[in-house]
Write an enzyme that holds these catalytic residues in place. Structure first.
Site, mmCIF file in Angstrom:
data_model
loop_
_atom_site.group_PDB
_atom_site.id
_atom_site.type_symbol
_atom_site.label_atom_id
_atom_site.label_comp_id
_atom_site.label_asym_id
_atom_site.label_seq_id
_atom_site.Cartn_x
_atom_site.Cartn_y
_atom_site.Cartn_z
ATOM 1 N N CYS A 1 1.167 -6.807 12.294
ATOM 2 C CA CYS A 1 0.328 -6.169 13.311
ATOM 3 C C CYS A 1 -0.616 -7.164 13.978
ATOM 4 O O CYS A 1 -0.977 -6.999 15.133
ATOM 5 C CB CYS A 1 -0.457 -5.012 12.694
ATOM 6 S SG CYS A 1 0.553 -3.548 12.445
ATOM 7 N N ARG B 1 -9.579 -10.005 1.484
ATOM 8 C CA ARG B 1 -9.496 -10.047 0.020
ATOM 9 C C ARG B 1 -10.796 -10.571 -0.573
ATOM 10 O O ARG B 1 -11.303 -10.048 -1.570
ATOM 11 C CB ARG B 1 -8.334 -10.949 -0.399
ATOM 12 C CG ARG B 1 -6.975 -10.279 -0.334
ATOM 13 C CD ARG B 1 -5.905 -11.249 -0.775
ATOM 14 N NE ARG B 1 -4.654 -10.579 -1.038
ATOM 15 C CZ ARG B 1 -3.477 -10.989 -0.585
ATOM 16 N NH1 ARG B 1 -3.415 -12.067 0.177
ATOM 17 N NH2 ARG B 1 -2.376 -10.342 -0.881
ATOM 18 N N ASN C 1 7.246 -2.029 11.251
ATOM 19 C CA ASN C 1 6.872 -1.598 9.896
ATOM 20 C C ASN C 1 7.926 -0.691 9.253
ATOM 21 O O ASN C 1 7.964 -0.549 8.028
ATOM 22 C CB ASN C 1 5.555 -0.819 9.915
ATOM 23 C CG ASN C 1 4.390 -1.592 10.496
ATOM 24 O OD1 ASN C 1 3.541 -1.018 11.158
ATOM 25 N ND2 ASN C 1 4.337 -2.887 10.270
ATOM 26 N N GLY D 1 0.797 -1.223 0.000
ATOM 27 C CA GLY D 1 0.000 0.000 0.000
ATOM 28 C C GLY D 1 0.831 1.275 0.000
ATOM 29 O O GLY D 1 0.513 2.237 -0.701
#
Length: 622
Positions: free
Chosen positions: A179, A128, A62, A35
């Site tokens: 996460c 998804r 991250n 993303g």
């Protein structure tokens, strides 16, 4: 004379496509590894309006690959920070950030329909599938993407033109976003990976905080840096206390109390999840006093699931053993040699016991089923890391495919596979697969109804919508939801119940399955939109919107046998059976037992969960 910002885009793309890009309104779901790269590409390409949806907050882990984020952003919304940083790349692009779950009711079919194109940059199978289904219902093209280590894939999905995400069977995933591991575990495997790849490394391996933290302070990040310094100092003190009497309690209080309390302070994270419950070490130690005295018996019984007190006994004992090992390694270290570490090995009883006990204690905190040490040994596999370069390549491929979608040139779109270790080429392409006629998702006919959920019953839906407006009449059919079977001719207990009592909510889906053997309709998927209605509790299609529902394609008749069990010169494979619609209820003459689930409103709920198999575990970028 100043050169227009998009002058080179106009030359590269052509005036028509460049205009389409500037006027496009697109949705990007997920602001993690792919993303971040994709948002950068979309903004710099000049897409007119970009919406971002992501539920997660930024974690320290991250920062090594999600380049939009910095240390001062830790704990903040990924979507909101991504918007703030990416806006500086191109002030002419309107970026709209949504900090929320894409499955929430505010992101309904009509909202999806407002976009020219949707990009999936997600890290889990369930989300998804949801986006795939919403795009099909809204008839909006979707560009699906994903990475696995060095491998990646991009797929264009357009209803009725290409195969959708569910046209091929997906294996149960062995991939988990960072996460999820660190903040919102929901399965035993999440806690096992946390114990193995995070906690063990923090205390006896290479600490990520020590290795990656830049604590340079300025006036803009003073508060965040203070918190990070506090965190690093706490971990340093715990590591230095190894071998002391306080070691077990210091580590326990940090990861099973203080860290859990910190997670609880992020209230948005627990709106749709059961919040964790922190534990008190001293209280649990008193409860476990008798168990600790017989720890050897517990350690010899690895096939039984230990209770919370037994896990504490193993946690303390394994920490003691690992501390003594580390002390010996440090004593034997020569000057100039690297600092010794202890890494996980499933055949190493000390590390296995530590991971098993830590994972089970964490599972207890989050209300997750515990596992035996034997099961944990089977489930703990190798970690496949997320690769920043893979994310960047896949994001670029998504944008290239989007140009073909905006032109409507689906015949020129390609499925692209990034395979660095393939013998032929880095990128392999293939024509989009046609829709699978047996796909339970994209082969269905989609429609929408407005429902007053405070009044509407299942009988209202069946009589007014299914039988009359959809034209099922006297046909035999079944009605299913995400919870299972709601109705068929043999299951009528739910007819008088409100749809809300049966778990059907705003933006939910109901599937109608035609059970006639002769010329049946394809499955019909009804999207539920909540509305305040004054007359009937369900408002369906307008008079000029009466649907023409397609029929299911007829199966080819089997070839005649030549008398020796062969057809057309080939022997039929043993056990070959005709494909069946899995939403269709089994009949007595099918020779199979009914597996349909009934939706009930009592407390006897049976949850069937497939165990994750053994093998490699991948921590996906999120």
């Amino acid at each position: 004379m100043a050169v227009a910002r998009d002058a080179f885009n106009r030359r590269s793309l052509g005036p028509s496509l460049n205009t389409s890009v500037k006027e496009a309104k697109v949705l990007m779901v997920g602001a993690g590894g792919i993303g971040c790269e994709l948002l950068k590409d979309l903004v710099k390409t000049g897409f007119g309006e970009v919406h971002i949806v992501d539920l997660d907050t930024i974690d320290l882990s991250n920062l090594n690959r999600q380049f939009l984020f910095r240390q001062e952003h830790i704990g903040k919304s990924k979507a909101l920070v991504a918007k703030e940083i990416a806006a500086g790349f191109n002030p002419h692009v309107n970026i709209v950030a949504h900090h929320g779950n894409i499955k929430e009711t505010e992101f309904h079919v009509e909202w999806f329909r407002s976009f020219n194109l949707v990009f999936n940059a997600l890290d889990n199978l369930e989300a998804r599938r949801h986006v795939n289904r919403m795009c099909l219902a809204a008839d909006v093209p979707l560009i699906e993407s994903g990475t696995t280590g060095f491998n990646g894939q991009v797929q264009v999905i357009k209803k009725g033109v290409t195969a959708c995400y569910d046209c091929t069977t997906k294996e149960a995933p062995k991939t988990f976003p960072v996460c999820t591991i660190r903040s919102t575990p929901s399965q035993p495997i999440h806690c096992i990976v946390w114990g193995k790849s995070y906690l063990l490394n923090e205390i006896f391996g290479t600490s990520e905080d020590q290795a990656t933290l830049d604590l340079t302070e300025n006036e803009d990040n003073a508060t965040e840096i203070a918190e990070l310094r506090k965190e690093a100092e706490a971990l340093r003190k715990i590591r230095e206390s190894a071998g002391t009497e306080q070691f077990s309690q210091m580590l326990f209080d940090k990861v099973f109390n203080a860290d859990i309390t910190r997670l609880l302070s992020m209230k948005d994270m627990w709106k749709s999840r059961e919040p964790p419950k922190p534990l008190e070490y001293k209280t649990l130690l008193v409860q476990a006093s008798k168990v600790i005295a017989s720890k050897d018996k517990i350690l010899n019984d690895g096939q039984r699931i230990w209770n919370l007190e037994e896990n504490l006994a193993v946690f303390n004992d394994s920490l003691d053993r690992l501390s003594k090992r580390m002390a010996k390694l440090l004593a034997a270290r020569t000057e100039g040699s690297p600092i010794p570490t202890i890494t996980f090995d499933k055949d190493d009883e000390d590390t296995l016991d530590f991971v098993a006990a830590s994972a089970n204690i964490r599972s207890h905190i989050f209300g997750i089923e515990a596992k035996s040490r034997f099961d944990i040994k089977q489930m703990a596999g190798n970690i496949i890391p997320a690769i920043a370069t893979t994310n960047a390549i896949v994001a670029g491929l998504c944008v290239l495919q989007s140009f073909k979608v905006l032109r409507g040139e689906y015949d020129k779109a390609r499925e692209v596979f990034l395979t660095p270790f393939a013998p032929q080429r880095l990128l392999a392409t293939d024509r989009p697969r046609p829709p699978n006629p047996d796909c339970p998702v994209c082969s269905a006919y989609n429609t929408t109804v407005q429902v007053d959920l405070s009044r509407a019953t299942l009988n209202d839906l069946i009589e007014d919508i299914v039988k009359v407006q959809l034209g099922y009449g006297e046909k035999e059919f079944a009605v299913n939801s995400h919870a299972g079977l709601l109705y068929d001719p043999d299951e009528t207990d739910n007819l008088d119940k409100k749809l809300s009592e049966l778990g059907i909510k705003q933006n939910g889906f109901v599937t109608i399955v035609d059970e006639d053997d002769e010329d049946p309709f394809v499955n019909v998927v009804v999207n539920i939109q909540e509305a305040e209605l004054t007359d009937k509790p369900i408002k369906g299609l307008q008079a000029d919107q009466v649907p023409t529902i397609p029929r299911k394609p007829k199966k080819a008749l089997p070839l005649e046998s030549n008398g020796v069990g062969q057809a057309n010169g080939k022997r039929a494979a043993d056990g070959d059976v005709a494909a069946k619609d899995h939403k269709k209820r089994p009949r007595a003459d099918d020779g199979g037992s009914s597996a349909a689930k009934k939706v009930k409103n009592d407390d006897d709920v049976v949850v069937i969960d497939d165990d994750i198999g053994t093998g490699a575990i991948e921590i996906l970028d999120d």
